[in-house]
Each structure stands twice: as C-alpha cells, then as structure tokens.
Design a protein around this motif. Sequence first.
Motif, PDB file in Angstrom:
ATOM      1  N   ASN A  13       0.825  -1.208   0.000  1.00 33.50           N
ATOM      2  CA  ASN A  13       0.000   0.000   0.000  1.00 33.50           C
ATOM      3  C   ASN A  13       0.857   1.255   0.000  1.00 33.50           C
ATOM      4  O   ASN A  13       1.929   1.299   0.605  1.00 33.50           O
ATOM      5  CB  ASN A  13      -0.927   0.025   1.211  1.00 33.50           C
ATOM      6  CG  ASN A  13      -1.906  -1.122   1.198  1.00 33.50           C
ATOM      7  OD1 ASN A  13      -2.250  -1.647   0.155  1.00 33.50           O
ATOM      8  ND2 ASN A  13      -2.355  -1.537   2.359  1.00 33.50           N
ATOM      9  N   SER A  14       0.355   2.293  -0.638  1.00 41.12           N
ATOM     10  CA  SER A  14       1.040   3.587  -0.656  1.00 41.12           C
ATOM     11  C   SER A  14       0.581   4.457   0.521  1.00 41.12           C
ATOM     12  O   SER A  14       0.836   5.655   0.536  1.00 41.12           O
ATOM     13  CB  SER A  14       0.775   4.309  -1.976  1.00 41.12           C
ATOM     14  OG  SER A  14      -0.612   4.554  -2.130  1.00 41.12           O
ATOM     15  N   TYR A  15      -0.076   3.857   1.475  1.00 41.95           N
ATOM     16  CA  TYR A  15      -0.580   4.546   2.668  1.00 41.95           C
ATOM     17  C   TYR A  15      -0.517   3.574   3.834  1.00 41.95           C
ATOM     18  O   TYR A  15      -0.336   2.372   3.651  1.00 41.95           O
ATOM     19  CB  TYR A  15      -2.025   5.015   2.451  1.00 41.95           C
ATOM     20  CG  TYR A  15      -2.958   3.871   2.121  1.00 41.95           C
ATOM     21  CD1 TYR A  15      -3.675   3.222   3.118  1.00 41.95           C
ATOM     22  CD2 TYR A  15      -3.094   3.400   0.821  1.00 41.95           C
ATOM     23  CE1 TYR A  15      -4.506   2.146   2.831  1.00 41.95           C
ATOM     24  CE2 TYR A  15      -3.923   2.345   0.520  1.00 41.95           C
ATOM     25  CZ  TYR A  15      -4.620   1.717   1.531  1.00 41.95           C
ATOM     26  OH  TYR A  15      -5.434   0.665   1.243  1.00 41.95           O
ATOM     27  N   ARG A  46      -3.864   1.942  -3.405  1.00 45.03           N
ATOM     28  CA  ARG A  46      -3.991   3.386  -3.174  1.00 45.03           C
ATOM     29  C   ARG A  46      -5.170   3.636  -2.261  1.00 45.03           C
ATOM     30  O   ARG A  46      -6.131   2.853  -2.248  1.00 45.03           O
ATOM     31  CB  ARG A  46      -4.207   4.116  -4.499  1.00 45.03           C
ATOM     32  CG  ARG A  46      -3.009   4.027  -5.432  1.00 45.03           C
ATOM     33  CD  ARG A  46      -3.171   4.949  -6.624  1.00 45.03           C
ATOM     34  NE  ARG A  46      -4.440   4.752  -7.322  1.00 45.03           N
ATOM     35  CZ  ARG A  46      -4.545   4.164  -8.500  1.00 45.03           C
ATOM     36  NH1 ARG A  46      -3.495   3.689  -9.106  1.00 45.03           N
ATOM     37  NH2 ARG A  46      -5.723   4.044  -9.071  1.00 45.03           N
ATOM     38  N   PRO A  47      -5.133   4.714  -1.492  1.00 47.73           N
ATOM     39  CA  PRO A  47      -6.277   4.984  -0.614  1.00 47.73           C
ATOM     40  C   PRO A  47      -7.522   5.325  -1.438  1.00 47.73           C
ATOM     41  O   PRO A  47      -7.428   5.899  -2.513  1.00 47.73           O
ATOM     42  CB  PRO A  47      -5.822   6.192   0.205  1.00 47.73           C
ATOM     43  CG  PRO A  47      -4.715   6.792  -0.562  1.00 47.73           C
ATOM     44  CD  PRO A  47      -4.095   5.703  -1.377  1.00 47.73           C
TER      45      PRO A  47
END
Length: 52
Positions: A13-15, A46-47
């Motif tokens: 995840n990028s978050y 991505r969120p």
Amino acid sequence: MLAATLNGKPYPNSYLLHRDIVAGGKLQLTMGPQPNQSFGAAAAHRPKEVYE
C-alpha cells in the motif's frame, strides 16, 4: 527502487492503515536513486477517495 515491508512482510500500500499503526511493529522502507513507478500503482494499493 522503493519497497516497503511491515514486520518483515511486503507492504504494497502507498498509505498506512490506522490498525497497522496502533498494532505497532517495524516498518522498513527501501529507497534508491530512481522511483519505483509500480509501487502503489494498482488501484487496490492506493487509498480510496472519500467525498462528502
């Protein structure tokens, strides 16, 4: 190259999720001179946008 692991397991995840933060552990980021264009590129990593 950018890569992330959380407690030794790949973290795509990028978050960060709240539950992952409060659970504690070791977040390790591996970075290099060039960006990893595929990190966080998938919609699932991505969120989600929230509009009110």
